[in-house]
Design an enzyme around this catalytic site. Structure first.
Site, PDB file in Angstrom:
ATOM      1  N   GLU A  62       2.213  -6.377   1.947  1.00 11.78           N
ATOM      2  CA  GLU A  62       3.163  -5.508   1.247  1.00 11.78           C
ATOM      3  C   GLU A  62       4.509  -5.433   1.973  1.00 11.78           C
ATOM      4  O   GLU A  62       5.571  -5.488   1.338  1.00 11.78           O
ATOM      5  CB  GLU A  62       2.573  -4.102   1.087  1.00 11.78           C
ATOM      6  CG  GLU A  62       1.454  -3.990   0.091  1.00 11.78           C
ATOM      7  CD  GLU A  62       0.083  -4.363   0.640  1.00 11.78           C
ATOM      8  OE1 GLU A  62      -0.895  -4.271  -0.114  1.00 11.78           O
ATOM      9  OE2 GLU A  62       0.004  -4.750   1.840  1.00 11.78           O
ATOM     10  N   HIS A 131      -7.058   4.731  -3.356  1.00 12.65           N
ATOM     11  CA  HIS A 131      -6.615   3.917  -4.483  1.00 12.65           C
ATOM     12  C   HIS A 131      -6.107   4.756  -5.650  1.00 12.65           C
ATOM     13  O   HIS A 131      -5.947   4.237  -6.747  1.00 12.65           O
ATOM     14  CB  HIS A 131      -7.758   3.029  -4.984  1.00 12.65           C
ATOM     15  CG  HIS A 131      -8.175   1.964  -4.038  1.00 12.65           C
ATOM     16  ND1 HIS A 131      -8.909   2.233  -2.914  1.00 12.65           N
ATOM     17  CD2 HIS A 131      -7.955   0.625  -4.037  1.00 12.65           C
ATOM     18  CE1 HIS A 131      -9.138   1.094  -2.263  1.00 12.65           C
ATOM     19  NE2 HIS A 131      -8.565   0.101  -2.928  1.00 12.65           N
TER      20      HIS A 131
END
Length: 327
Positions: A62, A131
């Site tokens: 990321e 998540h």
């Protein structure tokens, strides 16, 4: 003639397609861009239409892919970085906050970073604490970043095109729970102004401000309360930074009551900022205390039964409005 409808996910895809088609400097990079498991139908077959050098399925890095995209933006391109789990874009927080948000300022306005950072909230589905987080308020705090959070298919396309066209870094927040909602969406390209809220329903009894999926729940709550002659003015913020304080204050002046529905935590959240603005600039309009409907102050559970209790919905909004009007 029947108007064309698209789902939220299809509308994002159409916005991306039109931006990619119109400008060869636009490209997308992120994890799982060729897989519906990551991004649903929101990027279906874009790699087949534009090639895998413009729809780049990246390694799990990321920080790295966000840095690459910022460099490309500084070089004149218009990248769209996709983080299929908003939770893990925190690994790129240095790139977003220290680099993308500051370049235009620290170089005296001579450099722009026209980057869209699309982050997907994956609440529900027993995905648990790592998540499911809605972290948009983190980025509202940062000067130099714009933050948008569409809740309809129409706005999803228009805000995507506006974000790509903007010369500033834009955090584009979408929520998987909205992907199957449909609305009339024009086929031609169009933009929704960043920083402008939408009044979905006019009302006189209470102002209800909704954010992301809670804007959809707010609309449903307002429809249900009409049956009892309760008039709710529903504001879909669409943009969190800049925040359309003018529309909010004008509505509160009319109704005298404010409820904020935000599918994130209350502490230092978007709902806290909205409440603070109204308390500071519109306190004289209030007939009752401001109410906030948010997540419990604990991480997201994994059990389906606990999720049902954890996430607020239409019923919670209806209950809060009834209680407020009776107080």
């Amino acid at each position: 003639m029947e108007q064309r409808k698209l789902t939220y996910g299809q509308a994002i895809r159409e916005g991306l397609y039109q931006a990619l088609e119109a400008d060869s400097m636009v490209f997308a990079i992120g994890q799982g861009l060729w897989s519906p498991w990551y991004v649903g139908n929101s990027m279906q077959d874009l790699d087949k239409s534009f090639g895998k050098d413009r729809i780049i399925d990246s390694p799990v890095s990321e920080n790295g892919i966000t840095g690459i995209a910022i460099g490309a933006a500084l070089g004149g391109m218009r990248p769209i970085v996709i983080h299929p789990r908003m939770d893990f874009m925190l690994l790129a927080i240095d790139q977003i906050v220290n680099e993308a948000a500051n370049w235009h300022y620290i170089f005296g306005g001579e450099s722009n970073v026209p980057i869209v950072i699309r982050s997907i909230i994956n609440r529900g589905g027993e995905q648990g604490a790592q998540h499911s987080q809605a972290l948009y308020s983190w980025f509202m705090h940062i000067p130099g970043l714009k933050v948008v959070a569409p809740s309809t298919a129409y706005d999803a396309k228009g805000l995507m095109l506006a974000s790509i066209a903007d010369n500033n870094p834009v955090i584009y927040v979408d929520d998987r729970w909205l992907y199957d909602h449909s609305a009339v969406v024009p086929q031609e390209p169009y933009e929704i102004p960043i920083g402008k809220a939408n009044i979905d329903f006019q009302g006189s009894d209470v102002t209800l401000v909704g954010i992301s999926y809670m804007a959809q729940e707010s609309r449903e709550a307002a429809k249900a309360l009409r049956e009892d002659s309760i008039s709710v003015e529903v504001i879909d913020l669409r943009s969190l930074s800049p925040l359309d304080t003018t529309t909010i204050l004008r509505s509160v002046k009319k109704t005298g009551r404010l409820i904020i529905a935000d599918g994130a935590w209350a502490t230092c959240g978007a709902s806290a900022e909205i409440a603070a603005v109204v308390a500071q600039q519109g306190f004289q309009y209030l007939k009752s205390p401001i109410e906030r409907i948010t997540l419990p102050e604990c991480p997201a559970p994994t059990s389906k039964n606990l999720e049902d209790a954890y996430y607020p919905d239409k019923a919670d909004i209806v209950s809060a409005i009834r209680k407020l009007l009776l107080s």
